[in-house]
Design a protein around this motif. Structure first.
Motif, PDB file in Angstrom:
ATOM      1  N   THR A   1     -29.260  17.168   6.676  1.00  0.00           N
ATOM      2  CA  THR A   1     -27.895  17.290   7.212  1.00  0.00           C
ATOM      3  C   THR A   1     -26.866  17.098   6.103  1.00  0.00           C
ATOM      4  OG1 THR A   1     -28.588  16.483   9.388  1.00  0.00           O
ATOM      5  CG2 THR A   1     -26.240  16.359   8.880  1.00  0.00           C
ATOM      6  N   VAL A   2     -27.054  16.042   5.314  1.00  0.00           N
ATOM      7  CA  VAL A   2     -26.112  15.765   4.229  1.00  0.00           C
ATOM      8  C   VAL A   2     -26.220  16.840   3.144  1.00  0.00           C
ATOM      9  CG1 VAL A   2     -25.518  14.124   2.394  1.00  0.00           C
ATOM     10  CG2 VAL A   2     -26.041  13.304   4.696  1.00  0.00           C
ATOM     11  N   ALA A   3     -27.432  17.348   2.903  1.00  0.00           N
ATOM     12  CA  ALA A   3     -27.606  18.402   1.894  1.00  0.00           C
ATOM     13  C   ALA A   3     -26.777  19.629   2.253  1.00  0.00           C
ATOM     14  CB  ALA A   3     -29.085  18.772   1.773  1.00  0.00           C
ATOM     15  N   VAL A   4     -26.805  20.021   3.519  1.00  0.00           N
ATOM     16  CA  VAL A   4     -26.012  21.183   3.962  1.00  0.00           C
ATOM     17  C   VAL A   4     -24.519  20.894   3.826  1.00  0.00           C
ATOM     18  CG1 VAL A   4     -25.414  22.630   5.942  1.00  0.00           C
ATOM     19  CG2 VAL A   4     -27.809  22.013   5.533  1.00  0.00           C
ATOM     20  N   MET A   5     -24.104  19.716   4.244  1.00  0.00           N
ATOM     21  CA  MET A   5     -22.678  19.361   4.177  1.00  0.00           C
ATOM     22  C   MET A   5     -22.175  19.340   2.735  1.00  0.00           C
ATOM     23  SD  MET A   5     -22.328  16.327   7.008  1.00  0.00           S
ATOM     24  CE  MET A   5     -22.379  16.653   8.769  1.00  0.00           C
ATOM     25  N   MET A   6     -22.953  18.700   1.853  1.00  0.00           N
ATOM     26  CA  MET A   6     -22.515  18.606   0.463  1.00  0.00           C
ATOM     27  C   MET A   6     -22.568  19.965  -0.228  1.00  0.00           C
ATOM     28  SD  MET A   6     -21.474  15.574   0.173  1.00  0.00           S
ATOM     29  CE  MET A   6     -21.033  15.745  -1.551  1.00  0.00           C
ATOM     30  N   ALA A   7     -23.536  20.809   0.137  1.00  0.00           N
ATOM     31  CA  ALA A   7     -23.582  22.159  -0.428  1.00  0.00           C
ATOM     32  C   ALA A   7     -22.334  22.939  -0.026  1.00  0.00           C
ATOM     33  CB  ALA A   7     -24.845  22.883   0.032  1.00  0.00           C
ATOM     34  N   CYS A   8     -21.861  22.727   1.199  1.00  0.00           N
ATOM     35  CA  CYS A   8     -20.607  23.357   1.631  1.00  0.00           C
ATOM     36  C   CYS A   8     -19.442  22.900   0.763  1.00  0.00           C
ATOM     37  CB  CYS A   8     -20.324  23.023   3.099  1.00  0.00           C
ATOM     38  SG  CYS A   8     -21.346  23.909   4.291  1.00  0.00           S
ATOM     39  N   ILE A   9     -19.417  21.609   0.461  1.00  0.00           N
ATOM     40  CA  ILE A   9     -18.331  21.073  -0.370  1.00  0.00           C
ATOM     41  C   ILE A   9     -18.405  21.625  -1.790  1.00  0.00           C
ATOM     42  CG2 ILE A   9     -17.468  18.955  -1.454  1.00  0.00           C
ATOM     43  CD1 ILE A   9     -18.204  17.497   1.146  1.00  0.00           C
ATOM     44  N   PHE A  10     -19.613  21.665  -2.358  1.00  0.00           N
ATOM     45  CA  PHE A  10     -19.773  22.113  -3.740  1.00  0.00           C
ATOM     46  C   PHE A  10     -19.513  23.612  -3.918  1.00  0.00           C
ATOM     47  CE2 PHE A  10     -23.042  18.480  -4.128  1.00  0.00           C
ATOM     48  CZ  PHE A  10     -22.046  17.592  -4.503  1.00  0.00           C
ATOM     49  N   THR A  11     -19.581  24.384  -2.813  1.00  0.00           N
ATOM     50  CA  THR A  11     -19.402  25.841  -2.903  1.00  0.00           C
ATOM     51  C   THR A  11     -18.224  26.346  -2.084  1.00  0.00           C
ATOM     52  OG1 THR A  11     -20.883  26.227  -1.025  1.00  0.00           O
ATOM     53  CG2 THR A  11     -21.889  26.177  -3.229  1.00  0.00           C
ATOM     54  N   PHE A  12     -17.395  25.446  -1.593  1.00  0.00           N
ATOM     55  CA  PHE A  12     -16.290  25.801  -0.696  1.00  0.00           C
ATOM     56  C   PHE A  12     -16.830  26.635   0.467  1.00  0.00           C
ATOM     57  CE2 PHE A  12     -11.846  24.762  -1.070  1.00  0.00           C
ATOM     58  CZ  PHE A  12     -11.240  25.484  -0.036  1.00  0.00           C
ATOM     59  N   SER A  13     -17.785  26.001   1.184  1.00  0.00           N
ATOM     60  CA  SER A  13     -18.449  26.628   2.343  1.00  0.00           C
ATOM     61  C   SER A  13     -19.137  27.934   1.958  1.00  0.00           C
ATOM     62  CB  SER A  13     -17.464  26.842   3.499  1.00  0.00           C
ATOM     63  OG  SER A  13     -16.973  25.610   3.977  1.00  0.00           O
ATOM     64  N   PHE A  14     -19.826  27.921   0.818  1.00  0.00           N
ATOM     65  CA  PHE A  14     -20.636  29.047   0.326  1.00  0.00           C
ATOM     66  C   PHE A  14     -19.811  30.313   0.056  1.00  0.00           C
ATOM     67  CE2 PHE A  14     -23.474  26.323   2.836  1.00  0.00           C
ATOM     68  CZ  PHE A  14     -24.456  26.047   1.902  1.00  0.00           C
ATOM     69  N   SER A  15     -18.528  30.109  -0.236  1.00  0.00           N
ATOM     70  CA  SER A  15     -17.671  31.258  -0.535  1.00  0.00           C
ATOM     71  C   SER A  15     -17.491  31.468  -2.039  1.00  0.00           C
ATOM     72  CB  SER A  15     -16.292  31.069   0.123  1.00  0.00           C
ATOM     73  OG  SER A  15     -15.608  29.955  -0.438  1.00  0.00           O
ATOM     74  N   MET A  16     -18.068  30.559  -2.860  1.00  0.00           N
ATOM     75  CA  MET A  16     -17.949  30.665  -4.306  1.00  0.00           C
ATOM     76  C   MET A  16     -19.166  30.011  -4.960  1.00  0.00           C
ATOM     77  SD  MET A  16     -14.958  27.789  -4.834  1.00  0.00           S
ATOM     78  CE  MET A  16     -15.164  27.705  -6.612  1.00  0.00           C
ATOM     79  N   ASP A  17     -19.290  30.196  -6.250  1.00  0.00           N
ATOM     80  CA  ASP A  17     -20.407  29.577  -6.964  1.00  0.00           C
ATOM     81  C   ASP A  17     -20.271  28.058  -6.945  1.00  0.00           C
ATOM     82  OD1 ASP A  17     -21.502  32.023  -7.601  1.00  0.00           O
ATOM     83  OD2 ASP A  17     -20.439  32.175  -9.523  1.00  0.00           O
ATOM     84  N   PRO A  18     -21.410  27.342  -7.076  1.00  0.00           N
ATOM     85  CA  PRO A  18     -21.348  25.878  -7.064  1.00  0.00           C
ATOM     86  C   PRO A  18     -20.466  25.336  -8.181  1.00  0.00           C
ATOM     87  CG  PRO A  18     -23.615  26.645  -6.875  1.00  0.00           C
ATOM     88  CD  PRO A  18     -22.775  27.846  -7.202  1.00  0.00           C
ATOM     89  N   ASN A  19     -19.819  24.220  -7.914  1.00  0.00           N
ATOM     90  CA  ASN A  19     -19.039  23.568  -8.968  1.00  0.00           C
ATOM     91  C   ASN A  19     -19.988  22.855  -9.932  1.00  0.00           C
ATOM     92  OD1 ASN A  19     -19.879  21.226  -7.663  1.00  0.00           O
ATOM     93  ND2 ASN A  19     -17.871  20.750  -6.808  1.00  0.00           N
ATOM     94  N   GLU A  20     -19.432  22.095 -10.854  1.00  0.00           N
ATOM     95  CA  GLU A  20     -20.245  21.476 -11.901  1.00  0.00           C
ATOM     96  C   GLU A  20     -21.296  20.534 -11.327  1.00  0.00           C
ATOM     97  OE1 GLU A  20     -19.651  19.015 -16.118  1.00  0.00           O
ATOM     98  OE2 GLU A  20     -17.958  19.308 -14.749  1.00  0.00           O
TER      99      GLU A  20
END
Length: 281
Positions: free
Chosen positions: A118-137
């Motif tokens: 659950t947290v992995a999905v949530m944090m992946a959304c944060i790191f990719t702006f809800s999968f709309s861009m490449d991951p941040n650093e």
């Protein structure tokens, strides 16, 4: 006193293992889910600190905040029940069976994994702006961790597998020491200090924790890590779980039980030589 002596806290360990063996499915799953989620947030927190400051030690120093929170709230990690629940079986507590132990382990595993995912999905959304861009650093770093700690082990074959297993053993030696630390102290500050020290050691030394990995590796797959689900299971999660079981039960649970709950008979002290009387002149 603000702490318990070893014989007292080992009895408390056995009692806790017995209670967990008989806990309802509902409560076991809820407590495991929350433990997996909170520890995953702490892992994301520590990785973020490390990436942004360039200081791995600082991330390791602050990671234990999640471990302390989840245990103070009464939640359960697989690494902890690996150590505690078998003690109730070994101590022949009434009604505790091998089946009850395995049931507890399986339910906690499922709950931990669900919370971490659950947290992995949530944090992946944060790191990719809800999968709309490449991951941040930070997201890219998590993907790199997933690669190095799966295919990185696979590249070394059997030596890599042995190294992974040993890291799992050492990890739960430290983590279960933290679980016991929470039981030996009776005040919140004492519990936090006793938990903090071994968790810092395990995280900074890069040992393998099965629940932390339940967050890092699914998250890494979502963030573009170049490894597969099969790589994750074969070259990390399964050997890590086995190593965690061996480390916690062998180096913490059984050793404490053997010397404090089933103390060996004391040796007889050698008789002192009688004093030689000097006859009066």
């Amino acid at each position: 006193m603000s702490y318990l002596n070893p014989a007292e806290f080992v009895t408390k360990m056995i009692d806790a293992g017995e209670a967990k063996a008989f806990m309802s499915t509902r409560d076991t799953i809820i407590r495991a889910y929350m433990a997996g989620a909170i520890l995953s947030l702490a892992a994301a927190f520590a990785v973020t600190i490390t990436v942004q400051t360039g200081e791995p030690l600082l991330g390791a120093v602050l990671f234990p905040v999640g471990f302390c929170m989840l245990y103070l709230l009464g939640f359960d990690l697989l690494t902890g029940v690996f150590t505690l629940v078998p003690l109730a079986l070994i101590d022949k507590r009434r009604g505790v069976t091998v089946r009850a132990v395995l049931r507890n382990w399986w339910l906690v595993f499922v709950g931990n994994f669900a919370g971490a995912l659950t947290v992995a999905v949530m944090m992946a959304c944060i790191f990719t702006f809800s999968f709309s861009m490449d991951p941040n650093e930070v997201g890219r770093q998590i993907g790199t961790i997933g690669e190095s700690r799966t295919v990185g082990y696979a590249d070394h074959g059997a030596a890599g597998m042995l190294t992974l297993f040993i890291r799992g053993v050492l990890c739960n030696w430290m983590v279960s020491t933290g679980v016991v630390g929470a039981m030996m102290a009776t005040s919140v500050p004492g519990k936090v200090i006793a938990m903090w020290m071994p968790i810092l050691v395990f995280f900074y030394l890069g040992f393998e924790h099965s629940i932390v990995n339940m967050y890092l590796f699914p998250s890494g797959l979502m963030l573009g890590g170049d490894f597969s689900i099969a790589d994750y299971l074969l070259w990390n999660e399964i050997p890590t779980v086995i190593g965690n079981l061996v480390g916690g039960l062998t180096f913490v649970g059984l050793t404490l039980y053997a010397t404090h709950a089933r103390t060996g008979a004391a040796r007889n002290a050698p008789a002192l030589p009688e004093k030689v009387k000097v006859p009066a002149e």
